[in-house]
Design an enzyme around this catalytic site. Structure first.
Site, PDB file in Angstrom:
ATOM      1  N   GLY A 290      18.989  47.740  26.937  1.00 15.46           N
ATOM      2  CA  GLY A 290      19.347  47.394  28.303  1.00 15.46           C
ATOM      3  C   GLY A 290      18.122  47.045  29.107  1.00 15.46           C
TER       4      GLY A 290
ATOM      5  N   SER B  78      15.595  47.371  24.164  1.00 12.43           N
ATOM      6  CA  SER B  78      16.535  46.844  23.175  1.00 12.43           C
ATOM      7  C   SER B  78      17.977  47.102  23.579  1.00 12.43           C
ATOM      8  CB  SER B  78      16.236  47.454  21.816  1.00 12.43           C
ATOM      9  OG  SER B  78      16.189  48.859  21.921  1.00 12.43           O
TER      10      SER B  78
ATOM     11  N   ASP C 221      14.763  59.214  19.289  1.00 14.32           N
ATOM     12  CA  ASP C 221      13.873  58.100  19.624  1.00 14.32           C
ATOM     13  C   ASP C 221      12.713  58.575  20.493  1.00 14.32           C
ATOM     14  OD1 ASP C 221      12.906  55.531  19.473  1.00 14.32           O
ATOM     15  OD2 ASP C 221      14.236  54.713  21.013  1.00 14.32           O
TER      16      ASP C 221
ATOM     17  N   GLU D 171      12.477  45.442  30.090  1.00 17.84           N
ATOM     18  CA  GLU D 171      13.623  45.105  29.270  1.00 17.84           C
ATOM     19  C   GLU D 171      13.452  45.737  27.905  1.00 17.84           C
ATOM     20  OE1 GLU D 171      16.915  41.987  28.446  1.00 17.84           O
ATOM     21  OE2 GLU D 171      15.237  41.328  29.664  1.00 17.84           O
TER      22      GLU D 171
ATOM     23  N   VAL E  40      15.918  47.781  32.832  1.00 17.35           N
ATOM     24  CA  VAL E  40      15.731  48.848  33.810  1.00 17.35           C
ATOM     25  C   VAL E  40      15.094  48.262  35.056  1.00 17.35           C
ATOM     26  CG1 VAL E  40      14.633  51.076  34.228  1.00 17.35           C
ATOM     27  CG2 VAL E  40      15.344  50.468  31.915  1.00 17.35           C
TER      28      VAL E  40
END
Ligand SMILES: Nc1ncnc2c1ncn2[C@@H]1O[C@H](COP(=O)(O)OP(=O)(O)OP(=O)(O)O)[C@@H](O)[C@H]1O
Ligand SMILES: [Mg+2]
Lengths: 470, 292
Positions: free
Chosen positions: A126, A124, A238, A122, A128
């Site tokens: 979503g 920030s 990012d 989990e 997966v």
């Protein structure tokens, strides 16, 4: 490879079986792909015929078409004898137009076409999970987009994530297969190729990190993905080890385009609220509204350092602390080394000591085993002044990659112990990507960092050496 | 700074043969002629709204292509279910959102309220420009809220229908690059070279409104080449090397088709405008039902 590393990554029977299985799957996929390509080509021909037909149907079209035909010096289409003749016409290879398989659009499929296997992570933006496409048996990763800030409709971050990832087709970028939906209009999932590891967890699980030649390979793969993105005017914004995925064949793929976007030249005004703190470039921390590809190269530098020491390079507790850590490693910027930095919004409130720190010595001291070329590369990536950082293309041709040990070929890259169940990845606490609404400004009490340089430049300490926020 | 952009970024997804053979609207009983008119009206509405919002032309053009993509094929949207004014607004809003010039829902909806009102310039294509009547397009808080809900819902429907493919590559930039490559765009412009560039772009802009959906059926490179071909012929610039289009990977057959398609576009638009003179092409669901 030493015997120690061999036991770590031994090719056992299970791996061999897996490899065989993989080969079979590849063959099947190849066949399916060839079939699809053939269909595409057929469609292309059909499409053209259709249009030619449509034009011929309108009276205007016929005459105009003939006129153009005559001008272009070719026999009119309608006078062509038979399709067989058409095929027999041999075209010189050089004149054959290139065709790129373009994606098609059509309604999103339903997420029910996939069977969820297990949760991975989990984040920030979503969550997966690992899943299997029911029709094909393909194992994929499903990432659900978070929709909570939906006041302006579909979140722009999600739109950009999809847009940029879809536009990126590169062997070192995770492949987005499609976007599927759940029952509600705002249940949206990205379907991606599944990769066994992420670089952060992988490295945490390793005893003594990657070898120098492996580090070169990883860095080259990362940089070639970054070069591709920048040449297509995409900023990732990012880059960090947890967003770099690895498969068992030595391949690294950049993932998590949740912060990515197109940019321009000259750079447009963009939010500074990007990049996870530990990988964030100094110009962002100082509040630059205009920035560019250089911020991704700073992150590459941080990742390079992390691969060398198995530890995130600059672990600031907050923005101010992050800047302090950066200055501690890279020195204090001056008007000479970074013209104009004092005019950046957050630099105005920063009182910096008036010294001439050198950067090389400290980076070299921190990485005693790195060669001269390696140190030079790392130092240039971690230039405070963004203009002094190399572009991704320049990194790729750096002498560091040409000296021994050479980058390890991915073919002989170790296969990592496959955690067969792919259970939820263990995560050591670390900061995550900034959320919208985090304060981009450095505010607060004056912070005195005089201590951090104490062992670096002793004469200067006596002269009231301080990094202060005022 | 950056090396050559990747070729895939210069291509667009194209409509399939299946998508071009029929449409949801036709299956819902909209005659093909009227469907063409509705498409054109939607494109014009998007263009007008974009201008009022002072959006750059490339954003507007991308929104128009998105609008077209939505209504294509039997699995696409239907003009009888999703009003063209809503889809036009959602296309423009969404395209602006991911660009450098995002727009608030408020300003988008104000502009659409004005353009679809009874005193809209789009309703009076002739020069009888009556003074716009603010009463007819003022959005109260209540109607704003419901219009906003519709806008955002239409955005979701649009995205789902496009399977989130929001990328639209326009041929304009490419066309200018090609002109340079062909050596007909000298660094110091001449009267002729300026005219050539201007006509090339004009053909591309008009082509956006083509009933043949040229932007959905041909790659930007082919559109650029055809526009250059037409403009050069018109302005009287000789493009020396024979079969120069092959340098840009466009074959003769496709070029021939596009030269006709782009060339006939202006005439078609004139005819279309004449067709709706004195009345207005239906922009809302109710108007469409009345027309049918
Ligand atoms: N294609 C994939 N295959 C395997 N694992 C994946 C894949 N994509 C993502 N993951 C795993 O899920 C994690 C989170 O994914 P991602 O970074 O895309 O989401 P996020 O919500 O944006 O995360 P964060 O905000 O923490 O950066 C990754 O670190 C990785 O462990
Ligand atoms: Mg992530």
């Amino acid at each position: 490879m030493t015997s120690q590393t061999k036991s770590r990554w031994a090719d056992d029977e299970e791996d061999a079986a897996l490899e065989a299985q993989r080969k079979r799957e590849k063959e099947l996929k190849k066949k399916a792909k060839a079939e699809k390509q053939r269909k595409l080509e057929e469609e292309e021909i059909l499409r053209k015929k259709n249009f030619a037909g449509a034009t011929a149907a309108s009276e205007d079209g016929v005459s105009a078409h003939d006129e153009v035909d005559a001008e272009l010096g070719r026999p009119s289409k309608r006078r062509r004898l038979s399709p067989e003749q058409d095929q027999a016409r041999v075209e010189p290879a050089s004149a054959k137009p290139l065709r790129f398989p373009a994606p098609e659009w059509g309604p999103c499929r339903h997420v029910d076409n996939f069977e969820k296997l297990n949760h991975i992570e989990e984040g920030s933006y979503g969550w997966v999970s690992r899943a299997k496409e029911i029709a094909t048996g393909d194992v994929v990763a499903l990432k659900k987009l978070k929709m909570d800030n939906a006041i302006d409709g579909f979140p722009v971050t999600g739109l950009r994530e999809i847009q940029t990832l879809m536009a990126s087709r590169h062997e070192n970028i995770v492949a987005l297969r499609e976007v599927v939906m759940g029952d509600k209009l705002d249940d949206v999932f990205l379907v991606m190729d599944f990769l066994e590891h992420d670089l952060k967890t992988l490295q945490e699980d390793m005893l003594d990190g990657f070898s120098p030649s492996e580090i070169k390979t990883l860095l080259l793969q990362l940089t070639s993905a970054v070069e591709y993105l920048h040449s297509n005017w995409i900023l990732h914004r990012d880059l960090k080890t947890s967003n770099l995925l690895m498969n068992n064949r030595g391949q690294m793929k950049v993932a998590d385009f949740g912060m990515a976007r197109y940019y321009g030249d000259p750079p447009p005004k963009l939010t500074q609220l990007v990049v996870t703190l530990w990988y964030r470039a100094p110009e962002l921390l100082l509040g630059a509204e205009k920035y560019g590809a250089e911020i991704d190269l700073w992150s590459v530098g941080c990742i390079f350092g992390e691969l060398l020491t198995k530890q995130p390079l600059l672990q600031g507790k907050n923005e101010v602390d992050q800047l302090a850590k950066i200055f501690e490693l890279c020195g204090i910027p001056t008007e000479a080394t970074w013209p104009g930095f004092k005019r950046l919004p957050n630099a105005r409130s920063l009182r910096l000591p008036n010294t001439h720190q050198t950067t090389g010595a400290v980076i070299r001291a921190k990485f005693p085993l790195l060669t001269n070329a390696g140190t030079a590369l790392l130092t240039s990536l971690l230039s405070l002044n963004p203009a002094q950082r190399p572009t991704a293309s320049e990194v790729l041709t750096h002498p560091y990659f040409k000296e021994d040990p050479r980058p390890k070929s991915t073919a002989i890259f170790p296969t990592f112990p496959s955690k067969a169940g792919q259970e939820k990845r263990r995560r050591v606490a670390s900061p995550s990507a900034p959320k919208r609404g985090d304060a981009p400004k450095i505010v607060g009490d004056a912070a005195d960092f005089s201590g951090i340089f104490a062992d670096r430049d002793e004469e200067e300490v006596g002269g009231g050496f301080a990094l202060k926020l005022i | 700074m950056a090396p050559e952009p990747d070729v895939t970024s210069l291509s667009n997804p194209l409509a399939t043969v299946e998508q071009l053979s029929t449409s949801s609207s036709q299956l819902d009983g909209v005659p093909p002629d009227l469907e063409n008119s509705l498409r054109f009206a939607g494109a014009q509405l998007t263009q007008a709204a974009g201008i009022l919002l002072r959006l750059p032309q490339d954003i507007i053009a991308q929104a128009i292509v998105i609008f077209y993509r939505f209504y294509v094929g039997s699995e696409g949207g239907s003009f009888r279910i999703n009003a063209l004014k809503d889809v036009s607004a959602a296309s423009l809003y969404m395209t602006a959102k991911i660009s450098f010039v995002p727009q608030s829902t408020r300003s988008v909806l104000n502009v659409y309220a004005y353009l679809t009102s009874s005193t809209s310039p789009l309703r009076q294509p002739s020069e009888t420009s009556a003074k716009p009547n603010p009463e007819s397009y003022y959005l109260s808080e209540g109607s704003y809220q419901s219009a906003r809900a519709t806008l955002l819902q239409t955005e979701s429907i649009l995205l789902r229908a496009l399977s989130f493919i929001t990328q639209v590559t326009l041929p304009h930039h490419l066309a200018l690059t090609y002109l340079q490559t062909l050596g007909v765009l000298p660094p110091t412009p001449t009267v002729k070279s300026t005219a050539l560039a201007a006509r090339t772009l004009a053909y591309l802009n008009t082509g956006l409104f083509s009933p043949q959906l040229l932007y959905l059926t041909h790659q930007p490179s082919a559109l650029a080449v055809a526009a250059i071909y037409l403009a050069a012929r018109e302005v009287g610039v000789r493009l020396t090397s024979a079969e120069w289009w092959e340098v840009f990977d466009v074959d003769r057959e496709e070029l021939g088709f596009l030269v006709v398609g782009l060339g006939s576009c202006e005439g078609w638009i004139k005819g279309e405008k004449g067709r709706w003179l004195g009345k207005s092409c239906p922009l809302t669901l109710e108007e469409l039902e009345t027309e049918l």
